[in-house]
Write a protein that holds these residues in place. Structure first.
Motif, PDB file in Angstrom:
ATOM      1  N   GLY A  68      -1.636  23.216  -6.378  1.00  0.00           N
ATOM      2  CA  GLY A  68      -1.489  22.815  -4.982  1.00  0.00           C
ATOM      3  C   GLY A  68      -1.544  21.307  -4.755  1.00  0.00           C
ATOM      4  N   LEU A  69      -1.752  20.540  -5.806  1.00  0.00           N
ATOM      5  CA  LEU A  69      -1.883  19.087  -5.681  1.00  0.00           C
ATOM      6  C   LEU A  69      -0.586  18.424  -5.225  1.00  0.00           C
ATOM      7  CD1 LEU A  69      -4.219  17.116  -6.036  1.00  0.00           C
ATOM      8  CD2 LEU A  69      -3.535  16.805  -8.413  1.00  0.00           C
ATOM      9  N   VAL A  70       0.560  18.897  -5.694  1.00  0.00           N
ATOM     10  CA  VAL A  70       1.841  18.325  -5.264  1.00  0.00           C
ATOM     11  C   VAL A  70       2.012  18.542  -3.764  1.00  0.00           C
ATOM     12  CG1 VAL A  70       4.363  18.425  -5.506  1.00  0.00           C
ATOM     13  CG2 VAL A  70       2.904  18.627  -7.539  1.00  0.00           C
ATOM     14  N   SER A  71       1.777  19.770  -3.322  1.00  0.00           N
ATOM     15  CA  SER A  71       1.882  20.078  -1.892  1.00  0.00           C
ATOM     16  C   SER A  71       0.911  19.230  -1.085  1.00  0.00           C
ATOM     17  CB  SER A  71       1.606  21.562  -1.654  1.00  0.00           C
ATOM     18  OG  SER A  71       2.576  22.352  -2.286  1.00  0.00           O
ATOM     19  N   ALA A  72      -0.318  19.115  -1.562  1.00  0.00           N
ATOM     20  CA  ALA A  72      -1.328  18.329  -0.852  1.00  0.00           C
ATOM     21  C   ALA A  72      -0.910  16.867  -0.720  1.00  0.00           C
ATOM     22  CB  ALA A  72      -2.672  18.433  -1.577  1.00  0.00           C
ATOM     23  N   HIS A  73      -0.316  16.308  -1.758  1.00  0.00           N
ATOM     24  CA  HIS A  73       0.140  14.923  -1.684  1.00  0.00           C
ATOM     25  C   HIS A  73       1.271  14.771  -0.667  1.00  0.00           C
ATOM     26  CE1 HIS A  73      -2.358  13.940  -5.094  1.00  0.00           C
ATOM     27  NE2 HIS A  73      -1.982  12.680  -5.006  1.00  0.00           N
ATOM     28  N   LEU A  74       2.220  15.698  -0.687  1.00  0.00           N
ATOM     29  CA  LEU A  74       3.337  15.597   0.249  1.00  0.00           C
ATOM     30  C   LEU A  74       2.886  15.722   1.698  1.00  0.00           C
ATOM     31  CD1 LEU A  74       6.102  17.589  -1.644  1.00  0.00           C
ATOM     32  CD2 LEU A  74       6.139  15.148  -1.080  1.00  0.00           C
ATOM     33  N   ILE A  75       1.950  16.609   1.969  1.00  0.00           N
ATOM     34  CA  ILE A  75       1.560  16.815   3.368  1.00  0.00           C
ATOM     35  C   ILE A  75       0.637  15.717   3.897  1.00  0.00           C
ATOM     36  CG2 ILE A  75       1.999  19.293   3.323  1.00  0.00           C
ATOM     37  CD1 ILE A  75      -1.030  19.713   3.233  1.00  0.00           C
ATOM     38  N   ASN A  76       0.326  14.737   3.069  1.00  0.00           N
ATOM     39  CA  ASN A  76      -0.377  13.548   3.571  1.00  0.00           C
ATOM     40  C   ASN A  76       0.505  12.737   4.511  1.00  0.00           C
ATOM     41  OD1 ASN A  76      -2.874  13.831   2.292  1.00  0.00           O
ATOM     42  ND2 ASN A  76      -2.158  12.807   0.443  1.00  0.00           N
ATOM     43  N   TYR A  77       1.817  12.933   4.419  1.00  0.00           N
ATOM     44  CA  TYR A  77       2.767  12.133   5.206  1.00  0.00           C
ATOM     45  C   TYR A  77       2.939  12.728   6.603  1.00  0.00           C
ATOM     46  CZ  TYR A  77       6.988   9.523   6.358  1.00  0.00           C
ATOM     47  OH  TYR A  77       7.906   8.698   6.956  1.00  0.00           O
ATOM     48  N   PRO A  78       2.669  11.947   7.651  1.00  0.00           N
ATOM     49  CA  PRO A  78       2.871  12.457   9.013  1.00  0.00           C
ATOM     50  C   PRO A  78       4.350  12.751   9.253  1.00  0.00           C
ATOM     51  CG  PRO A  78       1.735  10.322   9.019  1.00  0.00           C
ATOM     52  CD  PRO A  78       2.189  10.581   7.621  1.00  0.00           C
ATOM     53  N   ALA A  80       8.363  11.508   0.792  1.00  0.00           N
ATOM     54  CA  ALA A  80       8.367  12.239   2.058  1.00  0.00           C
ATOM     55  C   ALA A  80       9.282  11.563   3.081  1.00  0.00           C
ATOM     56  CB  ALA A  80       6.942  12.362   2.598  1.00  0.00           C
ATOM     57  N   LYS A  81       9.240  10.251   3.125  1.00  0.00           N
ATOM     58  CA  LYS A  81      10.104   9.520   4.061  1.00  0.00           C
ATOM     59  C   LYS A  81      11.575   9.775   3.747  1.00  0.00           C
ATOM     60  CE  LYS A  81      11.009   4.913   5.999  1.00  0.00           C
ATOM     61  NZ  LYS A  81      12.165   5.411   6.655  1.00  0.00           N
ATOM     62  N   ILE A  82      11.927   9.747   2.476  1.00  0.00           N
ATOM     63  CA  ILE A  82      13.320  10.017   2.095  1.00  0.00           C
ATOM     64  C   ILE A  82      13.716  11.436   2.522  1.00  0.00           C
ATOM     65  CG2 ILE A  82      14.930  10.308   0.170  1.00  0.00           C
ATOM     66  CD1 ILE A  82      13.267   8.161  -1.349  1.00  0.00           C
ATOM     67  N   LEU A  83      12.850  12.405   2.246  1.00  0.00           N
ATOM     68  CA  LEU A  83      13.137  13.793   2.619  1.00  0.00           C
ATOM     69  C   LEU A  83      13.329  13.926   4.130  1.00  0.00           C
ATOM     70  CD1 LEU A  83      10.584  15.613   0.298  1.00  0.00           C
ATOM     71  CD2 LEU A  83      13.076  15.771   0.120  1.00  0.00           C
ATOM     72  N   VAL A  84      12.422  13.342   4.898  1.00  0.00           N
ATOM     73  CA  VAL A  84      12.506  13.420   6.361  1.00  0.00           C
ATOM     74  C   VAL A  84      13.755  12.699   6.860  1.00  0.00           C
ATOM     75  CG1 VAL A  84      11.390  12.712   8.522  1.00  0.00           C
ATOM     76  CG2 VAL A  84      10.025  13.762   6.698  1.00  0.00           C
ATOM     77  N   ASP A  85      13.994  11.491   6.352  1.00  0.00           N
ATOM     78  CA  ASP A  85      15.170  10.717   6.795  1.00  0.00           C
ATOM     79  C   ASP A  85      16.477  11.439   6.488  1.00  0.00           C
ATOM     80  OD1 ASP A  85      13.472   8.748   7.715  1.00  0.00           O
ATOM     81  OD2 ASP A  85      13.913   7.324   6.102  1.00  0.00           O
ATOM     82  N   LYS A  86      16.523  12.166   5.373  1.00  0.00           N
ATOM     83  CA  LYS A  86      17.737  12.890   4.981  1.00  0.00           C
ATOM     84  C   LYS A  86      17.749  14.332   5.494  1.00  0.00           C
ATOM     85  CE  LYS A  86      18.587  10.310   0.704  1.00  0.00           C
ATOM     86  NZ  LYS A  86      20.011  10.057   0.520  1.00  0.00           N
ATOM     87  N   SER A  87      16.676  14.729   6.205  1.00  0.00           N
ATOM     88  CA  SER A  87      16.528  16.105   6.709  1.00  0.00           C
ATOM     89  C   SER A  87      16.707  17.128   5.594  1.00  0.00           C
ATOM     90  CB  SER A  87      17.522  16.385   7.841  1.00  0.00           C
ATOM     91  OG  SER A  87      17.266  15.532   8.930  1.00  0.00           O
ATOM     92  N   GLU A 139       0.796  -1.227   0.000  1.00  0.00           N
ATOM     93  CA  GLU A 139       0.000   0.000   0.000  1.00  0.00           C
ATOM     94  C   GLU A 139       0.834   1.286   0.000  1.00  0.00           C
ATOM     95  OE1 GLU A 139      -3.513   0.074   0.017  1.00  0.00           O
ATOM     96  OE2 GLU A 139      -3.270  -2.051  -0.422  1.00  0.00           O
ATOM     97  N   THR A 140       2.137   1.209  -0.159  1.00  0.00           N
ATOM     98  CA  THR A 140       2.998   2.392  -0.119  1.00  0.00           C
ATOM     99  C   THR A 140       2.699   3.310  -1.299  1.00  0.00           C
ATOM    100  OG1 THR A 140       4.757   1.089   0.903  1.00  0.00           O
ATOM    101  CG2 THR A 140       5.382   3.204  -0.053  1.00  0.00           C
ATOM    102  N   SER A 141       2.461   4.587  -1.013  1.00  0.00           N
ATOM    103  CA  SER A 141       2.202   5.564  -2.071  1.00  0.00           C
ATOM    104  C   SER A 141       3.504   6.277  -2.437  1.00  0.00           C
ATOM    105  CB  SER A 141       1.167   6.595  -1.602  1.00  0.00           C
ATOM    106  OG  SER A 141       1.717   7.389  -0.568  1.00  0.00           O
ATOM    107  N   ILE A 142       3.510   6.899  -3.595  1.00  0.00           N
ATOM    108  CA  ILE A 142       4.695   7.628  -4.048  1.00  0.00           C
ATOM    109  C   ILE A 142       5.013   8.781  -3.098  1.00  0.00           C
ATOM    110  CG2 ILE A 142       3.440   9.087  -5.704  1.00  0.00           C
ATOM    111  CD1 ILE A 142       6.993   7.731  -6.209  1.00  0.00           C
TER     112      ILE A 142
END
Length: 183
Positions: free
Chosen positions: A53-63, A34-41, A26-29
């Protein structure tokens, strides 16, 4: 016994196709990116035109994305591209809003203005009107600026307005994923 044979084979296949597969189950793009960005700070800012705004909306789905997501701008008009992102008027006059040159300046401008490692941009013609022979509906440019290096990719999508916006979003996020894997 069979599992002992399957696991090494699966790992070999995974190693060969990893760049083409962004997740399992179930992993989404957007989760993967987002995980890579967070893990790499790595901080990110997004300038969007055709995706609205769709790109931003998709990214902010990630806690947890708030630790790296700095800003999202919907810069639909030429005036906002100039004032918010620093796109040159000359670029817009010579190449138009839907061009690789504009996508490049948008990605660089958002990263510079918000001091982020990553700057993304989208500009295109989602339709149903607005297309021409030279720039048809579905023509999209996406820009990715990472730590001083910018790339632009051109796409020509089919579908209705919402499908073109979604395809742009998903393809941009996948292009970003591939770039981040190279770091």
């Amino acid at each position: 016994m069979k599992e002992d044979l399957i696991k090494p084979t699966f790992e070999k296949i995974k190693d060969r196709v990893e760049q083409f597969v962004y997740g399992e189950g179930e992993t989404s793009i957007e989760e993967k990116v987002a995980k890579i960005l967070v893990d790499k700070s790595m901080t990110i800012s997004v300038s969007e035109s055709c995706t609205g705004g769709l790109v931003s909306a998709h990214l902010i789905n990630y806690p947890g994305i708030s630790s790296v997501f700095m800003e999202g701008c919907v810069t639909y008009s030429n005036e906002s591209k100039i004032s918010r992102l620093g796109v040159k008027k000359e670029t817009l006059d010579k190449y138009g809003a839907v061009s690789k040159e504009t996508a490049k300046e948008m990605a660089e401008g958002i990263a510079k203005n918000f001091k982020t490692n990553v700057g993304l941009s989208t500009t295109g013609i989602a339709g149903p009107q607005g297309g021409s022979d030279e720039k048809p509906v579905g023509l999209v440019y996406v820009g990715i600026h990472i730590n001083g290096e910018t790339t632009v990719k051109k796409f020509l999508f089919n579908g209705n307005r919402q499908e073109i916006r979604l395809k742009t979003t998903k393809n941009l996020l996948n292009e970003l994923r591939l770039k981040l894997l190279e770091l």
